[in-house]
Design a protein around this motif. Structure first.
Motif, mmCIF file in Angstrom:
data_model
loop_
_atom_site.group_PDB
_atom_site.id
_atom_site.type_symbol
_atom_site.label_atom_id
_atom_site.label_comp_id
_atom_site.label_asym_id
_atom_site.label_seq_id
_atom_site.Cartn_x
_atom_site.Cartn_y
_atom_site.Cartn_z
ATOM 1 N N LEU A 121 0.827 -1.209 0.000
ATOM 2 C CA LEU A 121 0.000 0.000 0.000
ATOM 3 C C LEU A 121 0.858 1.255 0.000
ATOM 4 O O LEU A 121 0.565 2.220 -0.735
ATOM 5 N N ILE A 122 1.920 1.260 0.778
ATOM 6 C CA ILE A 122 2.786 2.439 0.847
ATOM 7 C C ILE A 122 3.469 2.690 -0.496
ATOM 8 O O ILE A 122 3.575 3.842 -0.942
ATOM 9 N N SER A 127 2.208 1.961 -3.347
ATOM 10 C CA SER A 127 1.154 2.486 -4.218
ATOM 11 C C SER A 127 0.857 3.949 -3.910
ATOM 12 O O SER A 127 0.618 4.753 -4.828
ATOM 13 N N LEU A 128 0.875 4.317 -2.631
ATOM 14 C CA LEU A 128 0.641 5.719 -2.250
ATOM 15 C C LEU A 128 1.740 6.621 -2.798
ATOM 16 O O LEU A 128 1.474 7.712 -3.319
ATOM 17 N N GLN A 129 2.965 6.168 -2.694
ATOM 18 C CA GLN A 129 4.070 6.942 -3.257
ATOM 19 C C GLN A 129 3.925 7.079 -4.762
ATOM 20 O O GLN A 129 4.153 8.153 -5.329
ATOM 21 N N ALA A 174 0.481 11.925 0.506
ATOM 22 C CA ALA A 174 1.185 10.649 0.656
ATOM 23 C C ALA A 174 1.983 10.613 1.952
ATOM 24 O O ALA A 174 2.046 9.579 2.626
ATOM 25 N N ALA A 191 -0.429 9.748 4.637
ATOM 26 C CA ALA A 191 -1.015 8.411 4.521
ATOM 27 C C ALA A 191 -0.023 7.300 4.829
ATOM 28 O O ALA A 191 -0.425 6.217 5.284
ATOM 29 N N ILE A 192 1.267 7.526 4.601
ATOM 30 C CA ILE A 192 2.259 6.461 4.796
ATOM 31 C C ILE A 192 2.306 5.974 6.247
ATOM 32 O O ILE A 192 2.176 4.764 6.501
ATOM 33 N N ALA A 207 -0.834 4.049 7.157
ATOM 34 C CA ALA A 207 -0.881 2.671 6.650
ATOM 35 C C ALA A 207 -0.120 1.728 7.577
ATOM 36 O O ALA A 207 -0.566 0.606 7.840
#
Length: 233
Positions: A14-15, A17-19, A52, A55-56, A59
């Motif tokens: 997920l991280i 993908s966020l990046q 991001a 969000a990191i 997550a």
């Protein structure tokens, strides 16, 4: 304390993908703003980096730690590679804030842009470090993928730096294109279960040694008795 070790794998995917999503939006905005420098859409790129950055760590808090602040630090200690994700969040935030400041004051170059690019370059360097913080059996699989991510992001920064000094349009387009390439690599990356999962260690007992006997000892009853008679003179 209960940690979800499967959550480490899901959080890592997920991280990444966020990046990737943040860099994809940044690259698209940079390409669009080349011909539309006055459009407000240019603020979307650095805002994506800030989003991001927020969000990191969320997550990491949600998946391995189960939204428990008490478990968050032990989760990071259990898989220290996740400290690098926290570093990514800091660099993304610093890069986004630098770019926002540059746009807000209306400067096309200067120190804020240099900081923006420097923090992005730091992110590129971290991609080379990340594979060395996973389980030993997984680093060979993750190293080439992360090296490709780091290389394209560093190349993007290099082209943007060259554009600042030359003003050539092709260099700016190359910068935007390499951001998109890096983003696609990140968004399609899937973490392997062996990277952060529990490690299985197999221990084998050594074969039993035969009991030490006394057959070969000189004082054994089976050993030949030395002649104790003194030779005649």
């Amino acid at each position: 304390m209960i940690l979800n070790y499967d959550g480490f794998t899901a959080a890592s995917t997920l991280i990444h993908s966020l990046q990737g999503a943040a860099l994809l939006l940044l690259g698209a905005v940079e390409a669009y703003s080349l011909d539309n420098p006055e459009n407000k859409v240019k603020f979307a790129g650095p805002l994506a980096l800030l989003a991001a950055a927020i969000a990191i760590p969320l997550a990491a808090l949600a998946l391995p730690a189960g939204w428990s602040l008490e478990n968050f630090r032990p989760a990071l200690d259990a898989r220290r590679g996740f400290y690098l994700f926290i570093a990514f969040a800091c660099f993304f935030a610093a890069s986004g804030l630098s770019r926002l400041t540059q746009l807000a004051i209306g400067r096309k170059d200067g120190g804020w842009q240099a900081l923006f690019l420097a923090f992005l370059a730091a992110c590129g360097a971290l991609y080379f470090v990340l594979p060395w913080r996973v389980n030993e059996e997984a680093w060979r699989q993750t190293l080439p993928l992360h090296a490709a991510m780091g290389t394209t992001l560093l190349l993007a920064v290099a082209f943007k730096t060259a554009y600042v000094f030359s003003g050539r349009r092709k260099l700016h387009l190359a910068w935007a294109a390499l951001l998109v390439v890096t983003a696609l690599q990140l968004m399609t990356y899937r973490e392997t279960e062996s990277s952060f999962g529990l490690r299985m260690v197999t221990m084998e007992s050594a074969p039993e040694l035969p009991a030490a006997g006394t057959a070969d000892l000189p004082w054994s009853k089976n050993a030949p008795i030395a002649d104790q008679k003194r030779p005649a003179h």
